[in-house]
Scaffold this motif. Sequence first.
Motif, PDB file in Angstrom:
ATOM      1  N   THR A   1      30.777  35.985  38.369  1.00 39.53           N
ATOM      2  CA  THR A   1      30.557  37.426  38.381  1.00 39.53           C
ATOM      3  C   THR A   1      29.306  37.715  39.187  1.00 39.53           C
ATOM      4  O   THR A   1      28.333  36.946  39.138  1.00 39.53           O
ATOM      5  CB  THR A   1      30.308  37.984  36.964  1.00 39.53           C
ATOM      6  N   ILE A   2      29.369  38.768  39.967  1.00 40.52           N
ATOM      7  CA  ILE A   2      28.173  39.316  40.616  1.00 40.52           C
ATOM      8  C   ILE A   2      28.509  40.755  40.950  1.00 40.52           C
ATOM      9  O   ILE A   2      29.700  41.084  41.091  1.00 40.52           O
ATOM     10  CB  ILE A   2      27.748  38.479  41.846  1.00 40.52           C
ATOM     11  N   ARG A   3      27.485  41.635  41.003  1.00 43.09           N
ATOM     12  CA  ARG A   3      27.792  43.036  41.240  1.00 43.09           C
ATOM     13  C   ARG A   3      28.557  43.187  42.542  1.00 43.09           C
ATOM     14  O   ARG A   3      28.063  42.769  43.587  1.00 43.09           O
ATOM     15  CB  ARG A   3      26.507  43.878  41.295  1.00 43.09           C
ATOM     16  N   THR A   4      29.806  43.748  42.503  1.00 41.63           N
ATOM     17  CA  THR A   4      30.433  44.234  41.298  1.00 41.63           C
ATOM     18  C   THR A   4      31.863  43.748  41.291  1.00 41.63           C
ATOM     19  O   THR A   4      32.808  44.501  41.392  1.00 41.63           O
ATOM     20  CB  THR A   4      30.386  45.777  41.268  1.00 41.63           C
ATOM     21  N   HIS A   5      32.021  42.413  41.215  1.00 42.41           N
ATOM     22  CA  HIS A   5      33.378  41.864  41.181  1.00 42.41           C
ATOM     23  C   HIS A   5      33.423  40.529  40.449  1.00 42.41           C
ATOM     24  O   HIS A   5      32.404  39.863  40.283  1.00 42.41           O
ATOM     25  CB  HIS A   5      33.926  41.686  42.604  1.00 42.41           C
ATOM     26  N   PHE A   6      34.617  40.178  40.021  1.00 36.58           N
ATOM     27  CA  PHE A   6      34.895  38.837  39.516  1.00 36.58           C
ATOM     28  C   PHE A   6      35.517  38.031  40.653  1.00 36.58           C
ATOM     29  O   PHE A   6      36.236  38.575  41.489  1.00 36.58           O
ATOM     30  CB  PHE A   6      35.936  38.887  38.386  1.00 36.58           C
ATOM     31  N   ALA A   7      35.287  36.723  40.651  1.00 40.17           N
ATOM     32  CA  ALA A   7      36.031  35.851  41.555  1.00 40.17           C
ATOM     33  C   ALA A   7      36.592  34.699  40.725  1.00 40.17           C
ATOM     34  O   ALA A   7      35.815  34.047  40.036  1.00 40.17           O
ATOM     35  CB  ALA A   7      35.105  35.297  42.652  1.00 40.17           C
ATOM     36  N   PRO A   8      37.917  34.495  40.759  1.00 42.87           N
ATOM     37  CA  PRO A   8      38.919  35.338  41.416  1.00 42.87           C
ATOM     38  C   PRO A   8      39.178  36.604  40.592  1.00 42.87           C
ATOM     39  O   PRO A   8      38.835  36.628  39.425  1.00 42.87           O
ATOM     40  CB  PRO A   8      40.155  34.430  41.408  1.00 42.87           C
ATOM     41  N   ASP A   9      39.813  37.601  41.255  1.00 38.78           N
ATOM     42  CA  ASP A   9      40.184  38.798  40.486  1.00 38.78           C
ATOM     43  C   ASP A   9      41.692  39.019  40.421  1.00 38.78           C
ATOM     44  O   ASP A   9      42.150  39.951  39.770  1.00 38.78           O
ATOM     45  CB  ASP A   9      39.419  40.035  40.957  1.00 38.78           C
ATOM     46  N   ASN A  10      42.447  38.166  41.104  1.00 36.36           N
ATOM     47  CA  ASN A  10      43.912  38.164  40.937  1.00 36.36           C
ATOM     48  C   ASN A  10      44.329  36.728  40.608  1.00 36.36           C
ATOM     49  O   ASN A  10      43.971  35.792  41.350  1.00 36.36           O
ATOM     50  CB  ASN A  10      44.622  38.588  42.236  1.00 36.36           C
ATOM     51  N   ILE A  11      45.018  36.564  39.506  1.00 37.60           N
ATOM     52  CA  ILE A  11      45.449  35.223  39.101  1.00 37.60           C
ATOM     53  C   ILE A  11      46.929  35.292  38.760  1.00 37.60           C
ATOM     54  O   ILE A  11      47.354  36.139  37.961  1.00 37.60           O
ATOM     55  CB  ILE A  11      44.649  34.727  37.869  1.00 37.60           C
ATOM     56  N   GLU A  12      47.728  34.380  39.359  1.00 36.91           N
ATOM     57  CA  GLU A  12      49.160  34.297  39.028  1.00 36.91           C
ATOM     58  C   GLU A  12      49.488  32.865  38.627  1.00 36.91           C
ATOM     59  O   GLU A  12      48.733  31.939  38.919  1.00 36.91           O
ATOM     60  CB  GLU A  12      50.014  34.732  40.229  1.00 36.91           C
TER      61      GLU A  12
END
Length: 651
Positions: free
Chosen positions: A549-560
Amino acid sequence: MNRKYLKAFLLAVTVIAAFVVMHYGCQESKNLTAGDEAGRVYVAPGTYDEFYLFTSGGFSGHIGVYGLPSGRMFKVIPVFSQDPEKAWGYSEESKPMFMTSHGFIPWDDAHHPKLSQTDGIADGRWIFINGNNTPRIARVDLTTFKTAEIIEIPNSGGNHGSPFLTENTEYVIASTRFSIPIPNKDVAIDSYKENFKGTISFVKVANDGEMDVAFQILVPGFNYDLAHGGKGPSHGWAFFTSYNTEQANTLLEVNASQNDKDFIAAVNWKKAEEYVAQGKFKTFNTSYFRNYFDEKKHMGFSEEKKTVKVLIPEECPGLIYYLPTPKSPHGVDVDPTGEYIAAGGKLASVIVVHSFSKMLKAIENKEFETTIDGIPVLKYESVIGGEVTNPGLGPLHTEFDGNGYGYTSSFISSEIVKWKIGTWEVVDRIPAYYSIGHLCVPGGDTKKPWGKYVIALNKITKDRYLPTGPELTQSAQLIDISGDKMKLLLDFPTIGEPHYAQAIPSEILMKNSKKIYPIEENEHPYGIKAEKDARVVREGNVVHVYMSTIRTHFAPDNIEGIKVGDVVYFHVTNLEQDWDIPHGFAVKGMQNSELLIMPGATETIVWTPLKEGIYPFYCTDFCSALHQEMSGYIRVSPKGSNVAITYGIGK
Ligand code: K7E
Ligand code: CUA
């Protein structure tokens, strides 16, 4: 106000401000002293205006943190109880902190916060608190305001008289509230007198804070209530109140109130150390847990211990003496000089103050009334230092101001009574609204109290606050003790049931407060140091998500590629290195709690999706203007589907 007065007023304010700056400017350097040989830096006594107040949460199992004199709450530190706000007891890393010989126990009843001491003065390193129900002692680190360690107390039926300290935090001490068979076994309850025993425990505290049960003392089956370590001349001794010396096992309100006097147990722990060194202990097999949180690995660990050293008073002469004390005593408090030991006899008509020097003389002259299980009972007249008459009804606890006065809380008459050490006369009294239990003077149980205030910790507040259903708020009251007469300054509600509280000058803690966890020191096995290392790894039906996390997103933010029946571990590392920028993490339908990850830390939460579909996840802590954008999606496919793991951000 016309202009002329305004000018005069502003001038006055400037002069006062300059004076305050000068005054406190010098004071700071005066109060700071060099470290001792262990490298600890502590602050010598002086005059302070601003304090942290740490209150017990009672059956909420936590510690409340307030400012004084404002009475404003700053924080709740979860200790023995799960707290979904901080994922305490829900995150994988914090779960080991709740392990006991009874399994995972997610709550307790916490009564007595106690600040670590050096040379009998609070030093600001840690605060300890007891778990009364499942006998435990916790240590909270005051650089992070986070629980660092919890140790279980074996051979105990309840850990009320705890965690009091010896004057250099050599030991935290504990006593059993309820006596039980030791080791515990299946017996008839009415065999109490033959089979039930108490223990007094000494838990060693290492320089880095690590706790270990050094030894226990097996004592007669009474109820042991509260305790305090000696100081100055009485350093080397510790004092424990007891009640139910009648050894009743039913209807205690009647049957345990028969004897005119119960006992304060005076334990010579330096002598105990000698006996232990000489091998004069029995080794009892038992089971108890020590749990600690590793700040580098950001992870709790739990270890089981199997034996404990037990001293038997009959085999260890000079180890322990009983001081007769009227009547069902509750608190036992040692004055700043270490000479006087005040007892709060709940049913007594006086506050009894024992004299330590008279006690030593009585021991030397063998002025014994009788002996119980190898423990000499000293003659009351031989040990008594004074009696405070007219102390109010139901005296419980005493704190000291360092100017020669004691302050005793009286529950039934709901007041604080101020009395003079030596003459034993009551010099002032003030009502508490209502029904005070403990009270707290900053440093009031140390060698050099900071004084200034006494805080009443009240159990019942009827008619004082807006009604909130069948239960009304608990409260504290701030009372000025700087003059001859006590003056009520402020009422403020507190969270959780108040028992004891302790206060320390804010500047002692402020300068040590930790701001971030350096990311380069993060040794969490599932932590990542940079966003590029974020990944999702499947191992059978277990999926590890290494997320940042860091301003302002998660990595990854799409997981399938997640499937029903998977066990998904989200290991979330907060890459921020700025003070006060935690990020939160929560998935829709999460069965346990959110995470709140401090800058530079890694935390893990487990999720088992029950149905296919799309699951949003998001940051729970408003971290920037784009906080609402800090979110992502997880696709969950049916069990057995062939959707491969894929993940990413910004694609
Ligand atoms: Cu509330 Cu210290 Cu548990 Cu007295 S105890 S009030
Ligand atoms: Cu991160 Cu809100």
